[in-house]
Write an enzyme that holds these catalytic residues in place. Structure first.
Site, PDB file in Angstrom:
ATOM      1  N   ASP A  72       8.392  -5.753   3.039  1.00  0.00           N
ATOM      2  CA  ASP A  72       8.770  -6.644   4.147  1.00  0.00           C
ATOM      3  C   ASP A  72       9.670  -7.742   3.580  1.00  0.00           C
ATOM      4  OD1 ASP A  72       9.105  -7.936   6.496  1.00  0.00           O
ATOM      5  OD2 ASP A  72       6.994  -8.414   6.838  1.00  0.00           O
ATOM      6  N   CYS A  75       9.822 -11.655   4.434  1.00  0.00           N
ATOM      7  CA  CYS A  75       8.626 -12.096   5.174  1.00  0.00           C
ATOM      8  C   CYS A  75       8.339 -13.536   4.764  1.00  0.00           C
ATOM      9  CB  CYS A  75       7.433 -11.204   4.830  1.00  0.00           C
ATOM     10  SG  CYS A  75       6.002 -11.557   5.891  1.00  0.00           S
ATOM     11  N   ASN A 147      -0.991  -8.413   9.772  1.00  0.00           N
ATOM     12  CA  ASN A 147      -1.139  -9.708   9.111  1.00  0.00           C
ATOM     13  C   ASN A 147      -0.251 -10.797   9.708  1.00  0.00           C
ATOM     14  OD1 ASN A 147       1.065  -8.227   8.287  1.00  0.00           O
ATOM     15  ND2 ASN A 147       1.084  -9.059   6.235  1.00  0.00           N
ATOM     16  N   PHE A 149       1.260 -13.437  12.375  1.00  0.00           N
ATOM     17  CA  PHE A 149       0.561 -14.233  13.384  1.00  0.00           C
ATOM     18  C   PHE A 149       1.417 -15.380  13.899  1.00  0.00           C
ATOM     19  CE2 PHE A 149      -0.451 -16.317   9.320  1.00  0.00           C
ATOM     20  CZ  PHE A 149      -0.238 -17.665   9.619  1.00  0.00           C
ATOM     21  N   HIS A 256       8.525 -15.626   1.644  1.00  0.00           N
ATOM     22  CA  HIS A 256       7.645 -15.461   0.477  1.00  0.00           C
ATOM     23  C   HIS A 256       7.775 -14.077  -0.162  1.00  0.00           C
ATOM     24  CE1 HIS A 256       4.548 -15.048   3.940  1.00  0.00           C
ATOM     25  NE2 HIS A 256       4.828 -13.823   3.565  1.00  0.00           N
ATOM     26  N   PRO A 288      -0.784 -21.280   4.598  1.00  0.00           N
ATOM     27  CA  PRO A 288      -1.785 -20.967   5.614  1.00  0.00           C
ATOM     28  C   PRO A 288      -3.081 -20.475   4.986  1.00  0.00           C
ATOM     29  CG  PRO A 288      -0.225 -19.174   5.433  1.00  0.00           C
ATOM     30  CD  PRO A 288       0.227 -20.216   4.452  1.00  0.00           C
ATOM     31  N   SER A 295      -4.923 -24.751   7.339  1.00  0.00           N
ATOM     32  CA  SER A 295      -3.659 -24.419   6.689  1.00  0.00           C
ATOM     33  C   SER A 295      -3.052 -25.755   6.271  1.00  0.00           C
ATOM     34  CB  SER A 295      -2.730 -23.708   7.677  1.00  0.00           C
ATOM     35  OG  SER A 295      -3.293 -22.475   8.087  1.00  0.00           O
ATOM     36  N   HIS A 312       1.425 -18.412  -1.242  1.00  0.00           N
ATOM     37  CA  HIS A 312       1.959 -18.245   0.116  1.00  0.00           C
ATOM     38  C   HIS A 312       0.840 -18.223   1.147  1.00  0.00           C
ATOM     39  CE1 HIS A 312       0.381 -14.240   0.074  1.00  0.00           C
ATOM     40  NE2 HIS A 312       1.141 -13.768   1.036  1.00  0.00           N
ATOM     41  N   LYS A 385      -2.209 -12.489  17.099  1.00  0.00           N
ATOM     42  CA  LYS A 385      -2.043 -11.618  15.927  1.00  0.00           C
ATOM     43  C   LYS A 385      -1.155 -10.442  16.270  1.00  0.00           C
ATOM     44  CE  LYS A 385      -4.707 -12.974  12.420  1.00  0.00           C
ATOM     45  NZ  LYS A 385      -4.310 -12.994  11.007  1.00  0.00           N
TER      46      LYS A 385
HETATM   47  P1  5GP Z   1       0.652 -11.967   3.704  1.00  0.00           P
HETATM   48  O1  5GP Z   1       0.066 -11.088   4.746  1.00  0.00           O
HETATM   49  O2  5GP Z   1       2.047 -12.343   3.961  1.00  0.00           O
HETATM   50  O3  5GP Z   1       0.449 -11.449   2.310  1.00  0.00           O
HETATM   51  O4  5GP Z   1      -0.218 -13.287   3.677  1.00  0.00           O
HETATM   52  C1  5GP Z   1      -0.192 -14.236   4.626  1.00  0.00           C
HETATM   53  C2  5GP Z   1      -1.243 -15.305   4.343  1.00  0.00           C
HETATM   54  O5  5GP Z   1      -1.473 -15.936   5.594  1.00  0.00           O
HETATM   55  C3  5GP Z   1      -2.610 -14.789   3.908  1.00  0.00           C
HETATM   56  O6  5GP Z   1      -2.746 -14.837   2.514  1.00  0.00           O
HETATM   57  C4  5GP Z   1      -3.596 -15.720   4.593  1.00  0.00           C
HETATM   58  O7  5GP Z   1      -4.026 -16.764   3.748  1.00  0.00           O
HETATM   59  C5  5GP Z   1      -2.821 -16.329   5.723  1.00  0.00           C
HETATM   60  N1  5GP Z   1      -3.270 -15.888   7.052  1.00  0.00           N
HETATM   61  C6  5GP Z   1      -3.501 -14.621   7.464  1.00  0.00           C
HETATM   62  N2  5GP Z   1      -3.835 -14.600   8.776  1.00  0.00           N
HETATM   63  C7  5GP Z   1      -3.790 -15.889   9.205  1.00  0.00           C
HETATM   64  C8  5GP Z   1      -4.003 -16.525  10.476  1.00  0.00           C
HETATM   65  O8  5GP Z   1      -4.307 -15.901  11.483  1.00  0.00           O
HETATM   66  N3  5GP Z   1      -3.838 -17.874  10.520  1.00  0.00           N
HETATM   67  C9  5GP Z   1      -3.492 -18.609   9.424  1.00  0.00           C
HETATM   68  N4  5GP Z   1      -3.344 -19.933   9.558  1.00  0.00           N
HETATM   69  N5  5GP Z   1      -3.294 -18.041   8.224  1.00  0.00           N
HETATM   70  C10 5GP Z   1      -3.431 -16.704   8.110  1.00  0.00           C
HETATM   71 MN    MN Z   2       5.167  -9.416   6.348  1.00  0.00          MN
HETATM   72 MN    MN Z   3       3.970 -12.242   4.758  1.00  0.00          MN
END
Ligand code: 5GP
Ligand code: MN
Ligand code: MN
Length: 386
Positions: A72, A75, A147, A149, A256, A288, A295, A312, A385
């Site tokens: 991604d 992202c 993931n 949101f 990120h 977050p 966050s 991240h 989500k």
């Molecule tokens: P990625 O999916 O890009 O690796 O990680 C995104 C980060 O966002 C995760 O490590 C997690 O800490 C955070 N995260 C995931 N879902 C949510 C959400 O619904 N709300 C918030 N505030 N943070 C989230």
């Molecule tokens: Mn992504």
């Molecule tokens: Mn991401």
């Protein structure tokens, strides 16, 4: 920094005390790459990824590694303070349903092509991006699955904040997989020990393929940036339609998953950040936690040891399948309800995004005190989500 391992070709520096065994194997693979520069920083949210751990940084001088950017491409997160000071539950729900009308969630695209003015310029000269461009006109301003949101948050500064997490949708995925396949084939042809086995195939920078990848990657990064910006605009319009809010602060919008040329330790290097963000001195960013925890808006300290990076997010504590198997659905819902969050956990299949599937954000923040200062603490109010 908490720990340093020095048994590899170059050291691994960890901003966490305990690391999953599989993520450590991947970090060792990175540290033994003949072209890895100086050391491998692992951020406090580090966990196993594809080829390279999420929450890891790789600097190089002569090659680019598509899997060290990730599928991604670009992202990232976008955050914005609004002029709204409070929102009740019924208004929050109204904002979410207004947003659903203009922002497709999950893997959906728009029915109609969006205005070309939203798109980054320069697709005409790019191979993969050029082929995907028509489809991308319907993907811009869409969230993507799992993931990703959109969250409405209450800031410790007294204001309501909006946060968007999304990437380059199918466009970036097509670029990433196309050039990784080329890298794998090229590495195999020259009997490289790196290559397919550890999913870290590289493209030498003096090849046309590497130069093409970097151009297309940069387009995908710009597309992801524009994608988040458009969703942030539509989120604010949804908020406006319910509250009449008219003002907002400056948008913070950062990737990120990316690679960029930067100066570190006196050298010009290509810094690959996969699940890590820039935390240059005085630069604002966001970290977050989860839909059930805080966050943070942060200010970078420009620590050279992390190549001026920070985490991240909180990072996953368990895999998606494991979370769906092992977490307690009622307990997760009760915890979110008790906090008053308008959340997105209904079924066992949603547990992969439950708060307990992520690491403890307090520990993660404590572990990177030498990388960022906290500026605003954000508590979740409502979440959409992917
Ligand atoms: P990625 O999916 O890009 O690796 O990680 C995104 C980060 O966002 C995760 O490590 C997690 O800490 C955070 N995260 C995931 N879902 C949510 C959400 O619904 N709300 C918030 N505030 N943070 C989230
Ligand atoms: Mn992504
Ligand atoms: Mn991401």
């Amino acid at each position: 920094m908490k720990l340093m391992l020095t048994t590899e070709r170059i050291p691994i520096k960890l901003w966490l005390d305990d690391i999953e065994p599989d993520a450590l194997i991947q970090a060792r693979n990175l540290a033994n790459l003949p072209f890895a520069f100086r050391h491998i920083p692992l951020m406090p949210d580090c966990h196993q990824g594809y080829g390279m751990p999420i929450g890891a940084i790789l600097a190089t001088k002569e090659v680019v590694v598509p899997n060290a950017v990730g599928v991604d491409i670009g992202c990232g997160m976008c955050a914005m303070r609004t002029s709204v000071r409070d929102l009740g539950t019924s208004d929050l729900k109204k904002v979410l349903s207004a947003a659903r009308k203009t922002i497709p969630l999950g893997n959906k695209s728009h029915q109609e092509a969006q205005d070309e003015a939203c798109m980054p310029k320069g697709h005409e000269t790019l191979n993969i991006v050029g082929r995907q461009y028509t489809k991308a006109l319907k993907q811009i301003g869409t969230l993507g699955g799992g993931n990703h949101f959109i969250e409405i948050q209450k800031g410790s500064d007294g204001y309501v904040w909006l946060m968007v997490h999304s990437g380059s949708r199918n466009l970036g995925y097509q670029v990433a997989t196309w050039y990784n396949d080329i890298a794998v084939a090229l590495n195999k042809r020259y009997y490289s020990v790196v290559s397919a086995e550890i999913d870290l195939a590289f493209l030498p920078l003096d090849t046309q393929e590497a130069q093409d990848y970097i151009k297309e990657m940069n387009y995908a990064i710009a597309f992801a940036f524009a994608n988040r910006k458009l969703m942030m605009k539509r989120m604010f319009e949804a908020l406006q339609s319910v509250t009449g809010a008219s003002k907002h602060g400056k948008i913070i919008n950062k990737p990120h998953n990316f690679a960029a040329w930067e100066d570190h330790f006196g050298k010009r290097v290509l810094v690959h950040r996969k699940g890590a963000t820039r935390a240059f001195e005085d630069e604002l960013g966001m970290i977050p936690g989860s839909q059930g925890s805080n966050s943070y808006i942060v200010r970078g300290l420009g620590n050279p040891e992390s190549f001026k990076s920070c985490s991240h997010g909180a990072g996953r504590r368990m895999g998606r399948k494991q979370a769906q198997r092992e977490l307690d659905l009622e307990a997760e819902i009760a915890m979110l309800d008790q906090k008053g969050v308008v959340h997105a956990i209904r079924h066992r299949s949603d547990l992969d995004e439950a708060p307990s599937s992520y690491k403890d954000i307090d520990v993660v923040m404590e572990n990177q005190k030498d990388l960022v200062d906290i500026v605003v603490e954000l508590a979740p109010m409502a979440v959409l989500k992917g």
